[in-house]
Design a protein around this motif. Sequence first.
Motif, PDB file in Angstrom:
ATOM      1  N   UNK A 170      44.124  38.400  45.807  1.00  0.00           N
ATOM      2  CA  UNK A 170      45.007  39.563  45.636  1.00  0.00           C
ATOM      3  C   UNK A 170      44.183  40.840  45.512  1.00  0.00           C
ATOM      4  N   UNK A 171      43.061  40.754  44.832  1.00  0.00           N
ATOM      5  CA  UNK A 171      42.201  41.928  44.700  1.00  0.00           C
ATOM      6  C   UNK A 171      41.633  42.387  46.024  1.00  0.00           C
ATOM      7  N   UNK A 172      41.191  41.437  46.856  1.00  0.00           N
ATOM      8  CA  UNK A 172      40.690  41.816  48.174  1.00  0.00           C
ATOM      9  C   UNK A 172      41.796  42.469  49.008  1.00  0.00           C
ATOM     10  N   UNK A 173      43.000  41.935  48.885  1.00  0.00           N
ATOM     11  CA  UNK A 173      44.128  42.519  49.626  1.00  0.00           C
ATOM     12  C   UNK A 173      44.356  43.969  49.202  1.00  0.00           C
ATOM     13  N   UNK A 174      44.173  44.260  47.900  1.00  0.00           N
ATOM     14  CA  UNK A 174      44.309  45.637  47.425  1.00  0.00           C
ATOM     15  C   UNK A 174      43.276  46.562  48.070  1.00  0.00           C
ATOM     16  N   UNK A 175      42.153  45.992  48.456  1.00  0.00           N
ATOM     17  CA  UNK A 175      41.097  46.768  49.110  1.00  0.00           C
ATOM     18  C   UNK A 175      41.267  46.810  50.627  1.00  0.00           C
ATOM     19  N   UNK A 176      42.385  46.268  51.118  1.00  0.00           N
ATOM     20  CA  UNK A 176      42.667  46.306  52.547  1.00  0.00           C
ATOM     21  C   UNK A 176      42.121  45.147  53.339  1.00  0.00           C
ATOM     22  N   UNK A 177      41.695  44.078  52.676  1.00  0.00           N
ATOM     23  CA  UNK A 177      41.151  42.915  53.359  1.00  0.00           C
ATOM     24  C   UNK A 177      42.169  41.792  53.420  1.00  0.00           C
ATOM     25  N   UNK A 178      42.180  41.049  54.511  1.00  0.00           N
ATOM     26  CA  UNK A 178      42.981  39.835  54.615  1.00  0.00           C
ATOM     27  C   UNK A 178      42.145  38.686  54.061  1.00  0.00           C
ATOM     28  N   UNK A 179      42.547  38.074  52.939  1.00  0.00           N
ATOM     29  CA  UNK A 179      41.675  37.106  52.264  1.00  0.00           C
ATOM     30  C   UNK A 179      41.231  35.941  53.136  1.00  0.00           C
TER      31      UNK A 179
ATOM     32  N   UNK B  93      33.591  46.767  46.001  1.00  0.00           N
ATOM     33  CA  UNK B  93      34.463  47.657  45.231  1.00  0.00           C
ATOM     34  C   UNK B  93      35.360  46.859  44.285  1.00  0.00           C
ATOM     35  N   UNK B  94      35.949  45.765  44.793  1.00  0.00           N
ATOM     36  CA  UNK B  94      36.809  44.940  43.946  1.00  0.00           C
ATOM     37  C   UNK B  94      36.033  44.310  42.809  1.00  0.00           C
ATOM     38  N   UNK B  95      34.893  43.739  43.101  1.00  0.00           N
ATOM     39  CA  UNK B  95      34.139  43.019  42.090  1.00  0.00           C
ATOM     40  C   UNK B  95      33.552  43.963  41.043  1.00  0.00           C
ATOM     41  N   UNK B  96      33.063  45.103  41.455  1.00  0.00           N
ATOM     42  CA  UNK B  96      32.452  46.015  40.489  1.00  0.00           C
ATOM     43  C   UNK B  96      33.497  46.641  39.573  1.00  0.00           C
ATOM     44  N   UNK B  97      34.666  46.956  40.094  1.00  0.00           N
ATOM     45  CA  UNK B  97      35.742  47.467  39.240  1.00  0.00           C
ATOM     46  C   UNK B  97      36.197  46.396  38.254  1.00  0.00           C
TER      47      UNK B  97
ATOM     48  N   UNK C 285      32.958  26.472  41.041  1.00  0.00           N
ATOM     49  CA  UNK C 285      31.773  26.576  40.201  1.00  0.00           C
ATOM     50  C   UNK C 285      32.214  26.455  38.743  1.00  0.00           C
ATOM     51  N   UNK C 286      32.229  25.262  38.182  1.00  0.00           N
ATOM     52  CA  UNK C 286      32.783  25.106  36.834  1.00  0.00           C
ATOM     53  C   UNK C 286      32.035  25.871  35.750  1.00  0.00           C
ATOM     54  N   UNK C 287      30.775  26.222  36.007  1.00  0.00           N
ATOM     55  CA  UNK C 287      30.003  26.988  35.030  1.00  0.00           C
ATOM     56  C   UNK C 287      30.348  28.470  35.050  1.00  0.00           C
ATOM     57  N   UNK C 288      31.144  28.916  36.024  1.00  0.00           N
ATOM     58  CA  UNK C 288      31.372  30.345  36.254  1.00  0.00           C
ATOM     59  C   UNK C 288      32.857  30.680  36.169  1.00  0.00           C
ATOM     60  N   UNK C 289      33.365  31.078  35.015  1.00  0.00           N
ATOM     61  CA  UNK C 289      34.765  31.513  34.938  1.00  0.00           C
ATOM     62  C   UNK C 289      34.979  32.760  35.793  1.00  0.00           C
ATOM     63  N   UNK C 290      36.102  32.804  36.502  1.00  0.00           N
ATOM     64  CA  UNK C 290      36.407  33.997  37.297  1.00  0.00           C
ATOM     65  C   UNK C 290      36.911  35.089  36.371  1.00  0.00           C
ATOM     66  N   UNK C 291      36.195  36.193  36.321  1.00  0.00           N
ATOM     67  CA  UNK C 291      36.522  37.264  35.383  1.00  0.00           C
ATOM     68  C   UNK C 291      37.653  38.160  35.873  1.00  0.00           C
ATOM     69  N   UNK C 292      38.226  37.837  37.039  1.00  0.00           N
ATOM     70  CA  UNK C 292      39.393  38.592  37.509  1.00  0.00           C
ATOM     71  C   UNK C 292      40.692  38.039  36.948  1.00  0.00           C
ATOM     72  N   UNK C 293      40.704  36.819  36.469  1.00  0.00           N
ATOM     73  CA  UNK C 293      41.936  36.181  36.031  1.00  0.00           C
ATOM     74  C   UNK C 293      42.361  36.717  34.667  1.00  0.00           C
ATOM     75  N   UNK C 294      43.618  37.143  34.533  1.00  0.00           N
ATOM     76  CA  UNK C 294      44.063  37.778  33.275  1.00  0.00           C
ATOM     77  C   UNK C 294      43.830  36.918  32.036  1.00  0.00           C
ATOM     78  N   UNK C 295      44.141  35.629  32.103  1.00  0.00           N
ATOM     79  CA  UNK C 295      43.967  34.782  30.917  1.00  0.00           C
ATOM     80  C   UNK C 295      42.492  34.646  30.545  1.00  0.00           C
ATOM     81  N   UNK C 296      41.641  34.557  31.550  1.00  0.00           N
ATOM     82  CA  UNK C 296      40.210  34.460  31.291  1.00  0.00           C
ATOM     83  C   UNK C 296      39.681  35.759  30.689  1.00  0.00           C
ATOM     84  N   UNK C 297      40.130  36.869  31.208  1.00  0.00           N
ATOM     85  CA  UNK C 297      39.705  38.164  30.672  1.00  0.00           C
ATOM     86  C   UNK C 297      40.120  38.310  29.209  1.00  0.00           C
TER      87      UNK C 297
END
Length: 388
Positions: free
Chosen positions: A202-211, A252-256, A129-141
Motif C-alpha cells: 500500500x505504501x508503494x502504491x501511495x508513491x505511484x508504484x504498482x506493487x 521515499x516510502x521506506x525513509x518516511x 525474514x522472521x528476525x525482521x519485523x516490518x516497521x510499516x505495520x500499525x500493530x508492530x509500530x
Amino acid sequence: MRTSAFLYPWDVTGDPAAPARVADLGVRQVTLASAYHSTRALTPRHPRHRVVTAEHAAVLYEPDGRWEGRALRPYAAGSWAPGDAYGEAADALAAAGLDVHTWVVLAHNSRMGADHPDTSVVNAYGDRYPWAPCIAQPATRAYLVDLAAEAAVRPGARGTELESLGWYGLAHLHAHDKIAGVPLGEAGQYLMSLCFCADCRAGYAQEGLAPDELAAGVRRALEPVWRGDEPPGGWQVVEKLLGAERAAATRAWREETARTLQEAAITAVRAAAPEGFQVLLHADPVAYHCGANAGVDPEHILSVADGVVVPCTGGAQALTPFAAHRTARTTLAANLTVVSGMGGGPATLAADAAHARTLGADELRLYHAGLASDADLAQVRSALKQLD
C-alpha cells in the motif's frame, strides 16, 4: 571523553566483583541491556558460568500491565535473565559509582516472527525474514513505540540508547548463516531487504508504484547479482538495476516510514522519562541502510534525538555526516569494539579515540566489557588513562 561500556545483566548478576572491575576500567557509565535479541554470549570471568544462551528476544525485567490483551507483547526472559535481572544489575553498577543507561533492541525479534509470521518483512520472492519485523505495520509500530518507552525508562536510568529503530533486512547473522555464497554488495542487500507485506505494498502504491510490477522489477534487477555479473556498489547501482525513478519511490516510502517511527518512539520515551533523561539512537548516516544501526538523515535525527551512537570499528568516517549537524546539546558517540576476538582493537583504542575526536565525537562507547578477555580489558584500562 566520557566513555560508556556495554554490558548484559548476566555479566553482573551473580558476580560480586563485576561492578568494581568495570568501574576500574576508567569508564563513567554503563550501557546495560534491558531488551535484547537472542544471542550466545561468553562470560569469561563469571564465577558460575562461561556461556549464556539467550534463546529468544526478551525484556530483561518484568513488563508492566500495558501489554494486557495485546497480541504483540514482549517476551519474558528465561533462565538466562529471570525476574528483574536488569534492575538487579543496574543497582549493583550504580552502587559502584557508575551511571547506568539502558540499551534497548527494538525491530529485531525472531521469536515474534515465528509466533506472528505476518509481522515479518517479506522480500520480492515471497520469503519471510522472521528476525525482521516490518516497521510499516500499525500493530508492530505501536508495539515498538511502547516497548521503547517501557524498556528505556527503567528505575534509576539516566538515559537510553535505542538500537534497531528502523528497517531490518537480509543482512543479519541468523542461526548458522549460509548466505555468503553470492556477494550481494550494498545494492543487492537493499533490493533483498525491500518489504512486500500488505502495508508496504500500500505504501508503494501511495508513491505511484504498482506493487506486483515493482516486485517483478526487483527480481529482474537481482538476476545479474545471482549470476555474479554485477560489481558491488551503492545507490547508483540500485538505480542502474531497478531504475532511478522506481528506486527513488521505494526509498521515499521506506525513509518516511522509519523517520516517523523514530520520532514516535523518541517522543514516547521522553514522555515517560524524568527531566534530563538522554535519548540516543544507534545510527548509520546512509538513510537507506538497514540493520542494528538504523539508517537516518543526520540533520533530521539530531533535531529529534539527543545524539547518536555511530559504529567506528575499522574506520570513523561515518561520524563526519553527523558532525556537520551536531549542536552544543547533542552527543556524537563513537562506538569502538574492544574485543580482539571479534575484530576489535583494544591495543589501538587510544589512537582510535583520538581520531574519532578529530572527526567530531565527544563520547566513546566500548563494545563490550562483558565479552572481552582480561588482556583486552587491561589494554582498555591503559588507553582510557591516556585519554584523561
